[in-house]
Design a protein around this motif. Structure first.
Motif, PDB file in Angstrom:
ATOM      1  N   SER A   1     -66.654  18.031  19.120  1.00 57.17           N
ATOM      2  CA  SER A   1     -66.019  17.105  18.181  1.00 57.17           C
ATOM      3  C   SER A   1     -66.416  17.427  16.749  1.00 57.17           C
ATOM      4  CB  SER A   1     -66.410  15.660  18.504  1.00 57.17           C
ATOM      5  OG  SER A   1     -67.800  15.486  18.321  1.00 57.17           O
ATOM      6  N   VAL A   2     -65.626  16.896  15.839  1.00 57.80           N
ATOM      7  CA  VAL A   2     -65.912  16.970  14.412  1.00 57.80           C
ATOM      8  C   VAL A   2     -65.262  15.756  13.756  1.00 57.80           C
ATOM      9  CG1 VAL A   2     -63.864  18.358  13.795  1.00 57.80           C
ATOM     10  CG2 VAL A   2     -65.920  18.458  12.359  1.00 57.80           C
TER      11      VAL A   2
ATOM     12  N   ILE B   1     -57.076  19.907  21.479  1.00 57.62           N
ATOM     13  CA  ILE B   1     -57.758  19.162  20.423  1.00 57.62           C
ATOM     14  C   ILE B   1     -56.859  18.009  19.996  1.00 57.62           C
ATOM     15  CG2 ILE B   1     -58.620  19.231  18.049  1.00 57.62           C
ATOM     16  CD1 ILE B   1     -59.511  22.072  18.578  1.00 57.62           C
TER      17      ILE B   1
ATOM     18  N   LYS C   1     -58.599  22.350  12.630  1.00 61.47           N
ATOM     19  CA  LYS C   1     -57.908  21.057  12.704  1.00 61.47           C
ATOM     20  C   LYS C   1     -58.363  20.143  11.569  1.00 61.47           C
ATOM     21  CE  LYS C   1     -55.253  17.992  14.677  1.00 61.47           C
ATOM     22  NZ  LYS C   1     -53.799  18.109  14.631  1.00 61.47           N
TER      23      LYS C   1
ATOM     24  N   LEU D   1     -61.820  23.343  16.059  1.00 59.18           N
ATOM     25  CA  LEU D   1     -62.103  22.020  15.489  1.00 59.18           C
ATOM     26  C   LEU D   1     -62.106  22.086  13.961  1.00 59.18           C
ATOM     27  CD1 LEU D   1     -64.907  20.845  17.939  1.00 59.18           C
ATOM     28  CD2 LEU D   1     -62.716  19.682  17.571  1.00 59.18           C
TER      29      LEU D   1
ATOM     30  N   MET E   1     -70.344  17.758  13.442  1.00 58.28           N
ATOM     31  CA  MET E   1     -69.756  18.858  14.213  1.00 58.28           C
ATOM     32  C   MET E   1     -70.690  19.178  15.375  1.00 58.28           C
ATOM     33  SD  MET E   1     -67.652  21.391  14.774  1.00 58.28           S
ATOM     34  CE  MET E   1     -66.794  22.312  13.538  1.00 58.28           C
TER      35      MET E   1
ATOM     36  N   ARG F   1     -56.904  13.886  17.946  1.00 56.58           N
ATOM     37  CA  ARG F   1     -57.631  12.874  17.188  1.00 56.58           C
ATOM     38  C   ARG F   1     -58.067  11.795  18.175  1.00 56.58           C
ATOM     39  NH1 ARG F   1     -55.597   9.307  11.955  1.00 56.58           N
ATOM     40  NH2 ARG F   1     -57.605   8.239  11.655  1.00 56.58           N
TER      41      ARG F   1
ATOM     42  N   THR G   1     -61.768  11.615  13.633  1.00 58.80           N
ATOM     43  CA  THR G   1     -62.644  12.334  14.554  1.00 58.80           C
ATOM     44  C   THR G   1     -61.774  13.052  15.563  1.00 58.80           C
ATOM     45  OG1 THR G   1     -64.457  10.763  14.280  1.00 58.80           O
ATOM     46  CG2 THR G   1     -64.515  12.147  16.238  1.00 58.80           C
ATOM     47  N   PHE G   2     -61.988  14.355  15.659  1.00 57.90           N
ATOM     48  CA  PHE G   2     -61.212  15.185  16.574  1.00 57.90           C
ATOM     49  C   PHE G   2     -62.094  15.601  17.732  1.00 57.90           C
ATOM     50  CE2 PHE G   2     -59.428  15.742  12.342  1.00 57.90           C
ATOM     51  CZ  PHE G   2     -58.136  15.317  12.571  1.00 57.90           C
ATOM     52  N   GLY G   3     -61.520  15.586  18.911  1.00 61.80           N
ATOM     53  CA  GLY G   3     -62.236  16.005  20.099  1.00 61.80           C
ATOM     54  C   GLY G   3     -61.574  17.196  20.737  1.00 61.80           C
ATOM     55  N   ALA G   4     -62.407  18.089  21.240  1.00 60.11           N
ATOM     56  CA  ALA G   4     -61.930  19.245  22.001  1.00 60.11           C
ATOM     57  C   ALA G   4     -62.142  18.940  23.478  1.00 60.11           C
ATOM     58  CB  ALA G   4     -62.697  20.496  21.602  1.00 60.11           C
TER      59      ALA G   4
ATOM     60  N   VAL H   1     -70.551  21.147  19.535  1.00 58.52           N
ATOM     61  CA  VAL H   1     -69.921  21.688  20.737  1.00 58.52           C
ATOM     62  C   VAL H   1     -71.020  21.834  21.787  1.00 58.52           C
ATOM     63  CG1 VAL H   1     -68.727  23.665  21.754  1.00 58.52           C
ATOM     64  CG2 VAL H   1     -68.131  22.913  19.446  1.00 58.52           C
TER      65      VAL H   1
END
Length: 165
Positions: A67-68, A3, A105, A102, A87, A5, A55-58, A89
């Motif tokens: 993402s979230v 994960i 994080k 996510l 949010m 940013r 914005t965070f990505g997995a 997935v």
């Protein structure tokens, strides 16, 4: 799974994930596929370069699978709040803890921003998996917006949730 940013160079991958999210789960988002598909990845290049949007990505095997986004409020009287939005997935990756990672994080980041005392989010009342995830992460219900979203002739209620830090 990793994960991170998201940065401007991830905008295209994110845009594709966003389009997929709006196609697969149209009832879960205020934005519509029809509106979003008229945009471009450039919109996210700009957003990912901003200081008040996280914005965070997995990533799984180099592919963006979830993402979230965490948005800091801009007004002084609301500066103690952040909002979790968008949010998502990919369906084939659900059930493996990606959404939980996510969320963790996003909460961790909210604590590090400074001044933040509350995290707010909305979730459609029919998304029981998301509601359980949010409750497990300390969010509590504080209101309902009846018939908040409308697609065609169908309405969906939204639940308002908050977590105090």
């Amino acid at each position: 799974m990793k994960i991170i940013r998201l940065k401007p160079e991830h905008a295209s991958d994110y845009y594709q994930l966003r389009i997929e999210a709006l196609q697969n789960s149209p009832e879960a988002f205020a934005s519509s596929y029809e509106e979003e598909v008229r945009q471009s990845a450039a919109k996210y290049e700009t957003r990912f370069g901003m200081d008040d949007s996280y914005t965070f990505g997995a990533f799984q095997d180099g592919c963006l699978v979830g993402s979230v986004t965490l948005l800091k409020e801009q007004l002084k009287k609301l500066s103690h709040r952040v909002n979790i939005v968008a949010m998502y997935v990919k369906p084939e990756y659900r059930g493996f803890g990606i959404a939980a990672a996510l969320m963790e994080k996003a909460i961790q980041t909210a604590r590090q921003i400074g001044e933040v005392e509350q995290i707010h989010l909305t979730v459609v009342s029919t998304n029981t998996r998301a509601i359980k995830l949010y409750e497990k992460n300390g969010f509590t219900l504080y209101g309902t917006v009846n018939q908040s979203l409308k697609t065609g002739s169908n309405y969906v209620d939204e639940l308002l949730m908050v977590r105090f830090l």
